[in-house]
Design a protein around this motif. Sequence first.
Motif, PDB file in Angstrom:
ATOM      1  N   HIS A 184      -0.434   2.940  -3.196  1.00  0.00           N
ATOM      2  CA  HIS A 184      -1.456   3.885  -2.754  1.00  0.00           C
ATOM      3  C   HIS A 184      -0.892   5.198  -2.229  1.00  0.00           C
ATOM      4  O   HIS A 184      -1.652   6.141  -2.007  1.00  0.00           O
ATOM      5  N   ARG A 210      -5.927   1.982   2.334  1.00  0.00           N
ATOM      6  CA  ARG A 210      -6.828   1.075   1.623  1.00  0.00           C
ATOM      7  C   ARG A 210      -7.099   1.520   0.189  1.00  0.00           C
ATOM      8  O   ARG A 210      -7.517   0.716  -0.643  1.00  0.00           O
ATOM      9  N   ARG A 211      -6.895   2.795  -0.078  1.00  0.00           N
ATOM     10  CA  ARG A 211      -7.151   3.319  -1.426  1.00  0.00           C
ATOM     11  C   ARG A 211      -6.059   4.325  -1.765  1.00  0.00           C
ATOM     12  O   ARG A 211      -5.407   4.852  -0.861  1.00  0.00           O
ATOM     13  N   GLY A 246      -9.212   5.867   3.970  1.00  0.00           N
ATOM     14  CA  GLY A 246      -8.775   4.501   4.179  1.00  0.00           C
ATOM     15  C   GLY A 246      -7.437   4.372   4.879  1.00  0.00           C
ATOM     16  O   GLY A 246      -6.853   3.294   4.912  1.00  0.00           O
ATOM     17  N   ARG A 247      -6.937   5.450   5.457  1.00  0.00           N
ATOM     18  CA  ARG A 247      -5.640   5.379   6.146  1.00  0.00           C
ATOM     19  C   ARG A 247      -5.828   4.758   7.535  1.00  0.00           C
ATOM     20  O   ARG A 247      -6.773   5.060   8.240  1.00  0.00           O
ATOM     21  N   ASP A 248      -4.914   3.871   7.898  1.00  0.00           N
ATOM     22  CA  ASP A 248      -5.021   3.200   9.190  1.00  0.00           C
ATOM     23  C   ASP A 248      -3.626   2.790   9.656  1.00  0.00           C
ATOM     24  O   ASP A 248      -2.650   2.916   8.921  1.00  0.00           O
ATOM     25  N   THR A 283       0.819  -1.216   0.000  1.00  0.00           N
ATOM     26  CA  THR A 283       0.000   0.000   0.000  1.00  0.00           C
ATOM     27  C   THR A 283       0.852   1.264   0.000  1.00  0.00           C
ATOM     28  O   THR A 283       0.452   2.278  -0.571  1.00  0.00           O
ATOM     29  N   THR A 300     -10.925   4.589   9.858  1.00  0.00           N
ATOM     30  CA  THR A 300     -11.454   3.284   9.461  1.00  0.00           C
ATOM     31  C   THR A 300     -12.413   3.449   8.284  1.00  0.00           C
ATOM     32  O   THR A 300     -12.833   4.547   7.980  1.00  0.00           O
TER      33      THR A 300
END
Length: 298
Positions: free
Chosen positions: A54, A169-170, A274-276, A50, A298
Motif C-alpha cells: 500500500h 488500509r488502502r 486509511g493511514r493509522d 501494508t 481512522t
Amino acid sequence: AIVHETETVDRIMGEAQKAEGSTKRAGQKLVAVCLAGSARTIVHPVVLHTHRHHLLRALGADLYAVVNLKKTTAHSGIARFPESELTRRGAQRWRVEEALRLLGAVEVVFQEDVHEPKGVSCLGAHGAFTWPSMMWNVQRCGELVRQHEERRQLPYEWVVRARPDTFFRRPVRPLPTAAPKVPSFYCANNDAFFVASNLAAPGLFSVWSLSFEVGCVWAGNTSLSQSLPQRFQCGLEGSKKSRGFIYADCIFRLAAYRYRLVHIGCQDHLSTFGRDFFRAHYCNTSKPCITSGWASRT
C-alpha cells in the motif's frame, strides 16, 4: 544564417539533454520513502504487508530507513499498558533487519550505531522526550536519500516521510511523475507522514538543524520565535503553562513557513484516509492494535 544555425544547435543540444535525461530515468524510481523513528511494530506481518503493497509498490518507491530499537513512548495513554510480546520483538535488531530487508530497503541506519549530536535544550520550552531523537532520524534519513541521489546522478521527484509503526488500509494514490516547479508538499501540520517535492525536501528534512543548530532561535522562547505568527511559535503554544511546550508537529509547520513551502493538499489527493498507527501496547488488551478515536486517521 548565424542566428538560425545557433538556434538549431541549441535545439539539438536541448533534445540531446532531454534524451539523456530520459535514458537516466529509465528503470530509476522517482519516489523515495524515508522510514524514520523507533522500529516498533514494523516487524508485525500486517504492518510489513501494508508498507510493501500500500505504500512502496503503490508509489513505485525506493526505501530508506533510519530507526532505533527503543521501546519507550512519550504517550502516557499508551505507556500505561504492560509491555507486550510485540513490543519486545520490535526491539530485537535481527527482526527489524529482516523486516527492512524483506521490504527491499536501499540503505538502513540504526541510531544505536551512529553518534547523535547532543542538542541544546531550548530555553523556556519543553516537549516530549522522544522528539529530538525523532527529528534527528528524519533529518538523517533525508541525508541518506540525498547521498543516493548523488551516486545515481538523478534526484527523486518526491520524498515521503513515514513512521515504521504506521499501516495503510488502502494503497496510497500514485504521485505525479513530475513534481511542481515550486517547493511543494502534501500533508501539512503532520510529523508522522508527509510527501515533499524535490525542491521542498531539503527544508522539511532539516528539522533537527532548525530546532538546534541555530541556537534555538527558531524554537523556544526567543525574540525571533515571539515575532512569528502564533501557529509557528514552537515552544510558546502552551499559554497556560509557565514554560511553554514544544510539539513535534509545530517544528514541521515552522520548517514549511521558514522555507516558504507551498501546501498542495493531503488525504483527498493521496487517498491516505486509511493511514493509522499500529500500537504494540494495545495488543495486550481486548482492543485492536490500532489508534482509536483519531478521526483523521481512522
